[in-house]
Structure formats: structure tokens, C-alpha cells
Design a protein around this motif. Sequence first.
Motif, PDB file in Angstrom:
ATOM      1  N   GLN A 130       0.828  -1.213   0.000  1.00  0.00           N
ATOM      2  CA  GLN A 130       0.000   0.000   0.000  1.00  0.00           C
ATOM      3  C   GLN A 130       0.866   1.268   0.000  1.00  0.00           C
ATOM      4  N   VAL A 132       3.304   1.950   2.311  1.00  0.00           N
ATOM      5  CA  VAL A 132       3.777   2.346   3.649  1.00  0.00           C
ATOM      6  C   VAL A 132       5.268   2.016   3.760  1.00  0.00           C
ATOM      7  N   GLN A 261      -2.058  11.312  10.091  1.00  0.00           N
ATOM      8  CA  GLN A 261      -2.655  10.925   8.810  1.00  0.00           C
ATOM      9  C   GLN A 261      -2.266   9.494   8.437  1.00  0.00           C
ATOM     10  N   LEU A 262      -0.977   9.155   8.644  1.00  0.00           N
ATOM     11  CA  LEU A 262      -0.494   7.805   8.353  1.00  0.00           C
ATOM     12  C   LEU A 262      -1.187   6.785   9.256  1.00  0.00           C
ATOM     13  N   SER A 264      -4.165   7.070  10.537  1.00  0.00           N
ATOM     14  CA  SER A 264      -5.535   6.955  10.019  1.00  0.00           C
ATOM     15  C   SER A 264      -5.592   6.033   8.798  1.00  0.00           C
ATOM     16  N   GLU A 265      -4.603   6.190   7.901  1.00  0.00           N
ATOM     17  CA  GLU A 265      -4.569   5.357   6.684  1.00  0.00           C
ATOM     18  C   GLU A 265      -4.326   3.885   7.023  1.00  0.00           C
ATOM     19  N   ILE A 266      -3.371   3.621   7.917  1.00  0.00           N
ATOM     20  CA  ILE A 266      -3.060   2.225   8.284  1.00  0.00           C
ATOM     21  C   ILE A 266      -4.254   1.598   8.998  1.00  0.00           C
ATOM     22  N   TYR A 267      -4.933   2.356   9.843  1.00  0.00           N
ATOM     23  CA  TYR A 267      -6.156   1.886  10.527  1.00  0.00           C
ATOM     24  C   TYR A 267      -7.167   1.383   9.478  1.00  0.00           C
ATOM     25  N   ASP A 268      -7.310   2.171   8.415  1.00  0.00           N
ATOM     26  CA  ASP A 268      -8.262   1.794   7.352  1.00  0.00           C
ATOM     27  C   ASP A 268      -7.740   0.648   6.489  1.00  0.00           C
ATOM     28  N   TYR A 269      -6.446   0.682   6.126  1.00  0.00           N
ATOM     29  CA  TYR A 269      -5.869  -0.401   5.313  1.00  0.00           C
ATOM     30  C   TYR A 269      -6.094  -1.759   5.999  1.00  0.00           C
TER      31      TYR A 269
END
Length: 328
Positions: A130, A132, A261-262, A264-269
Motif C-alpha cells: 500500500q 507504507v 494521517q499515516l 488513520s490510513e493504516i487503521y483503514d488499510y
Amino acid sequence: MNTNKPNIAVIAGGNSSEFVVSVKSGANLINAVDTDKYNPWLVEMQNDRWEVFQNDEKINDIDKSDFSFMLNGEKVRFDFAYITIHGTPGEDGILQSYFELIGIPYSTCDVHSSSLTFNKWFCNNYLRSQGVKMAKSLLFTQGESIDPKAVVEELGLPIFVKPNAGGSSFGITKVKSIDEVEAAINKAWEESSEAIVEQFIDGHEFTCGAVKIKGEKTIFPITEVIPKNEYFDFEAKYTPGVTEEITPARLPEPLFKKCQQLTSEIYDYCKCSGIVRIDYILKDNTFYFLEVNTTPGMTGTSFIPQQIAAMGSSLKEIITQIIDDKIG
């Protein structure tokens, strides 16, 4: 006991080396459950021992067929499970599967998300796909032959060796010379059947929590972690005074926002649920992912309670919202 109020199980213990810490998390969480709204019970698990306590006194064994117990000749059923086991079976999806089967709502990520994030190798490779950023790593399965020279050629020195699954603070070694590689991998194999060997990134450690309630995500303030030990090991994590922790972290606003922000993105991924904490190393203004903790420590000195307090909220408030969301 008020029979009209929902019964909440705060589940602590587990089968890993982090049993003791989990019990401390459980004691702190049980005090955060709003007794005006719920009946909280502490459930301690270790292998096949499942026991329910109230006020430090054992009440009974849990009936595993439906996760209930007997009290004064009456069967008490639970309406919700708050899982605070660090390691197996509470962080790897096993307990989540059980609650799915018997139909009891619970606090954490679901089966898939828990098992993905618990296996560092799977999680790293998925998140890398993704975009990261993280350290390069190698995986060694128990019994596999180890070529220390090849490891050092691939990853350099120093390197970190850690168990692929299990209590993340145990079995970790910082390896500085080629002749320490094999012993470090063997040590990690004591905690997990697989060992991850990671490139060392020389930077500063930060950690950030997040929770999603009623579809709305809250990203907590970031904590800066300054271990007095060489790295953030078990002693640094749980011994007062061994680590300096600063919440909110002393970061320029753009970097602070970047980390949130990162997170938040990893939480969603990873399709997370409940309270999650994500750890990073910051080097040259880039955050490198370390790991996702889906049942983070909840002791009085743990990061998440610090971050919630820094946000101007309380553990009781957040726990109440999580329970209401899941059983509402």
C-alpha cells in the motif's frame, strides 16, 4: 448486581509472556467501566483456565460453551467482551472467532484484521504493497538453517531480531555483530515459530493511537518515546523511569499531522476496529512503520491512557462510547 444493566466482561491474561501486563491492563480497564450503566466483571484467561472475578475475588469458572457463569444458582450471561489480552488468544483473532461463533459483541478488530496485524511478516508485506515505508526484513522459520553472513550482507548491522508473532517486547535482540545473529534468532524462536530480522533504522520512536466509534475516527495525540535503555524493550516499556514519554510529542505541526494521517490510513488499510496503537521510527522527516497493536497496553502508565488524557478525554468516556456503539 443490577440485573437490568448489561454485563461487561473485561478479559485479561492470555497464554503469552505478556500475561502480567495484560492483568494490569485489565485492572485499570475494569475501573474505567461506568458502573452506573453496566455490571463489569473481570475474566482472567490462561490456557484452559477461564475464571470470573469481582473485587479481586473469584466468583466461578466460565462455561466455555456459551461464555456464561453461575452466580447464586443463576446463570449470568455477558452482553459484551472487552478484550485486553496482549498476545494469544486475544490479539491474534482466536478469541474473536469464538465470540463471533457464540454471538457476543467485542471491543477489538475482527478475526481477519487481528490475525493479519498479529503476524508482523504478513502485515509488513501487505502494508508495503500500500506504499507504507518500513525497514527491510527477512523471515526465518524454526529449524531453518541460518547463514549470518548472508543476513548481514542483505540488511547490514546493527539489526533487530524479533518474534514474528507474540508479545512484541519479548524475545527482541539488537544485534551488533555477525556472531550474535544465530543466538538472537534462536531467542526469538522461543516466543514464536518464526523470527523476523529487520534492518536497523536510526531514528526516534513515536506512537499514535486511534479509535473508530459510530463510523467516526478519532486520532489521538502522538507520544514521543525516549528509552534510556538502548531500545524500547520489555523493561523500557513497563518499568517506571526507564523511558521518558512525552505526550503530545514535540514535533513540528506538519510532521505531527503527517503521523496522524499515516495512522488513520493504516487503521483503514487493516480494517481496524476499537482502540489501536501504531508505532513508528522517524528518520529524516519520514515515518517508518514498526507495528500495529490491536490490543494496546491499558495500564495506568500505558501510552493510550496518556494520549486520551492529553486529548482532554477520559478512559471511562472512550470505553463507554465503544461499548454503546457495539451493543447499542
